[in-house]
Scaffold this motif. Structure first.
Motif, mmCIF file in Angstrom:
data_model
loop_
_atom_site.group_PDB
_atom_site.id
_atom_site.type_symbol
_atom_site.label_atom_id
_atom_site.label_comp_id
_atom_site.label_asym_id
_atom_site.label_seq_id
_atom_site.Cartn_x
_atom_site.Cartn_y
_atom_site.Cartn_z
ATOM 1 N N TYR A 81 -7.679 4.083 -5.491
ATOM 2 C CA TYR A 81 -6.820 3.781 -6.626
ATOM 3 C C TYR A 81 -6.654 2.277 -6.885
ATOM 4 C CZ TYR A 81 -5.231 8.667 -6.820
ATOM 5 O OH TYR A 81 -5.166 10.033 -6.952
ATOM 6 N N SER A 127 -6.529 1.405 -0.072
ATOM 7 C CA SER A 127 -6.057 1.901 -1.365
ATOM 8 C C SER A 127 -6.591 3.293 -1.687
ATOM 9 C CB SER A 127 -6.447 0.923 -2.487
ATOM 10 O OG SER A 127 -7.824 0.600 -2.430
ATOM 11 N N THR A 128 -7.067 4.011 -0.666
ATOM 12 C CA THR A 128 -7.604 5.351 -0.853
ATOM 13 C C THR A 128 -6.570 6.408 -0.463
ATOM 14 O OG1 THR A 128 -9.898 4.635 -0.510
ATOM 15 C CG2 THR A 128 -9.410 6.961 -0.134
ATOM 16 N N VAL A 129 -6.373 7.359 -1.335
ATOM 17 C CA VAL A 129 -5.431 8.458 -1.109
ATOM 18 C C VAL A 129 -6.153 9.773 -1.391
ATOM 19 C CG1 VAL A 129 -3.214 9.481 -1.755
ATOM 20 C CG2 VAL A 129 -3.504 6.995 -1.842
ATOM 21 N N ASP A 130 -6.181 10.649 -0.401
ATOM 22 C CA ASP A 130 -6.838 11.952 -0.549
ATOM 23 C C ASP A 130 -8.273 11.813 -1.055
ATOM 24 O OD1 ASP A 130 -4.513 13.247 0.301
ATOM 25 O OD2 ASP A 130 -3.746 13.436 -1.748
ATOM 26 N N GLU A 185 2.154 5.461 10.777
ATOM 27 C CA GLU A 185 2.514 6.723 10.132
ATOM 28 C C GLU A 185 3.413 7.584 11.016
ATOM 29 O OE1 GLU A 185 -1.194 8.499 9.078
ATOM 30 O OE2 GLU A 185 -1.881 6.704 8.023
ATOM 31 N N PRO A 226 0.814 -1.214 0.000
ATOM 32 C CA PRO A 226 0.000 0.000 0.000
ATOM 33 C C PRO A 226 0.850 1.267 0.000
ATOM 34 C CG PRO A 226 -0.794 -1.552 1.650
ATOM 35 C CD PRO A 226 0.510 -2.068 1.154
ATOM 36 N N LYS A 236 0.486 4.479 -2.551
ATOM 37 C CA LYS A 236 0.333 5.878 -2.143
ATOM 38 C C LYS A 236 1.390 6.760 -2.796
ATOM 39 C CE LYS A 236 -1.901 4.780 2.249
ATOM 40 N NZ LYS A 236 -1.825 4.823 3.739
ATOM 41 N N GLN A 237 2.593 6.244 -2.934
ATOM 42 C CA GLN A 237 3.645 7.020 -3.586
ATOM 43 C C GLN A 237 3.347 7.215 -5.069
ATOM 44 O OE1 GLN A 237 7.609 5.641 -2.734
ATOM 45 N NE2 GLN A 237 7.155 5.278 -0.589
ATOM 46 N N ALA A 262 0.609 9.777 -5.376
ATOM 47 C CA ALA A 262 1.098 11.123 -5.100
ATOM 48 C C ALA A 262 1.870 11.697 -6.285
ATOM 49 C CB ALA A 262 1.978 11.110 -3.856
#
Length: 442
Positions: free
Chosen positions: A154, A147-150, A234, A112, A116-117, A120
């Motif tokens: 994705y 798998s969610t970013v902002d 994190e 994951p 995220k990278q 981004a």
């Protein structure tokens, strides 16, 4: 996560899974595999003449089985689907392709953090509305969250691993009058019962650190809860937080009780800990690790999974909800082409999962997959516990910077080895973890 100036450098530093090594890339085409056709349900476009490229870390038998999944899509749509094995160093191999301007249409990646990278950097695309609907229909929210970013999803989680399974020698349990425990208190009592019967309650292979990080992650998930788990992952809370101490205290009490654990764990490999329980002359009755233990049992011993070897879920601690810590492969798309999005939708379907489930060696997080297709009771149990877990969290050491969570001789791996050898040193362990984390998250 570590930061780098180029994507190739960035993804190369992402934490890799515990198994290291590499295999040469291997490319095959679904139009030539000769695999039996798979019936695909649903509305898919005519993709005759289109080529869709897929990449992942699977090779050998896993690649062959995934090829059959792709064959079903190819037959239903007319598309040509090519598959390339990236080997174990997925981050590096994929980063090179992206830097060269030739990423695959779809990649199934095991981290994951890497997703995220890539999100981004704008390298991958959010799920289309149609694929998002398929995910919402077929997956628990916890998988979508991974798998969610902002606020944008994705990924489609296709393959999963349950790392909250405790394996036991059925004969030794029966002889001792022991049964599968549901709580941590009962777990330690069971280990004592087994030790009193003449065998060590549990065998641990601690010569490298990754099995020990898995121990911590399971305990921490149940003592601190999923929100704290995310915060610690994190580094939003320090490793000197009281929640870390609570989990380490639990492990300290167990690992410090020589009456329950087979001696010599600090020099024992993980495979040897499996043999110690299921070999011809067992020395212990229990071993902890993920669902891949079944493969170790089959390849290293004469014991039969499902009869001589069974498992139970990680015990509840302080009334914690059914929880699973694990890993998996998530499909991500590098373009918004019609064929790419159709394949993503297919990978989110029960039919795609069912194809591999029937072939064995596969666990699906798809809640609408057919449980009856799993080839044996143990694989069905593993999948059921994973799919129905109220809480699922990804392996923490695969989410943190690799220097902290995935490098032999340093970071979490080495610090937990030191803690295993000196389990009374909870405060020193917390301080060492915080120092290493601070350095790695710079």
């Amino acid at each position: 996560m570590k930061r780098a100036t180029s994507l190739a450098a960035l993804v190369a530093t992402t934490a890799l899974l515990a198994a290291c090594g590499g295999t040469a890339p291997n490319t095959t085409s679904s139009s030539a595999s000769g695999a039996p056709a798979t019936e695909v349900k649903g509305d898919y476009p005519d993709l005759t003449g289109e080529t869709i490229s897929v990449a992942s870390d699977w090779s050998g038998a896993e690649q062959e089985n995934f090829q059959k999944v792709l064959d079903g899509f190819a037959k239903a749509t007319g598309a040509k689907v090519t598959y390339t094995s990236l080997g174990n160093n997925v981050a590096t191999a994929l980063g090179t392709q992206i830097e060269g301007g030739k990423p695959p249409s779809v990649a199934l990646i095991p981290q994951p953090g890497l997703l995220k990278q890539l999100a981004a950097k704008g390298s991958i695309k959010p799920l289309s509305a149609e694929v998002s609907d398929a995910v919402a229909k077929n997956y628990a929210q916890t998988w979508a969250d991974l798998s969610t970013v902002d606020g944008k999803n994705y990924g489609v989680w296709f393959k999963a691993a349950n790392k909250s399974t405790i394996w036991y020698n059925t004969k030794l349990y029966e002889e001792a009058g022991a049964t599968a425990p549901a709580t941590w208190e009962d777990f330690t009592k069971t280990l004592k019962t087994l030790s009193d019967s003449g065998y060590a309650g549990i065998s641990i292979g601690a010569d490298v650190g990754w099995p020990l990080t898995d121990w911590f992650e399971n305990v921490y998930l149940r003592t601190a809860g999923p929100e704290k788990y995310d915060q610690l992952t994190e580094h939003k809370i320090p490793w000197t937080d009281p929640s870390v101490k609570e989990a380490l205290d639990v492990l300290s009490k167990l690992w410090g009780d020589s009456a329950l654990i087979q001696p010599g764990g600090a020099q024992r490999t993980f495979p040897d800990s499996v043999t110690a329980v299921f070999g011809e002359k067992p020395a212990a009755a229990t071993v902890y690790e993920g669902d891949f233990v079944a493969g170790n049992i089959t390849s290293q011993t004469k014991s039969k999974v499902g009869t001589d070897a069974k498992l139970y879920p990680w015990p509840s601690i302080n009334g914690s909800k059914p929880s699973v810590m694990g890993a998996g492969n998530v499909a991500v798309a590098f373009d918004e082409n019609k064929g790419t999005q159709a394949l993503m939708k297919y990978l989110a379907s029960p039919e795609a999962a069912n194809t591999w489930i029937a072939l064995g060696g596969f666990t699906s997080p798809n809640k609408n997959a057919d449980m009856n297709l799993y080839p044996d009771e143990i694989s069905r149990q593993i999948a059921d516990e994973l799919v129905n877990a109220e809480v699922f969290k990804f392996d923490m050491s695969d989410l943190v910077p690799s220097a902290f969570g995935g490098t032999e001789g340093q970071g979490m791996w080495q610090i937990f080895i030191d803690f295993y050898q000196k389990p009374a040193d909870v405060e020193g362990t917390m301080a060492a973890l915080e120092k290493a984390a601070t350095e790695a998250y710079k």
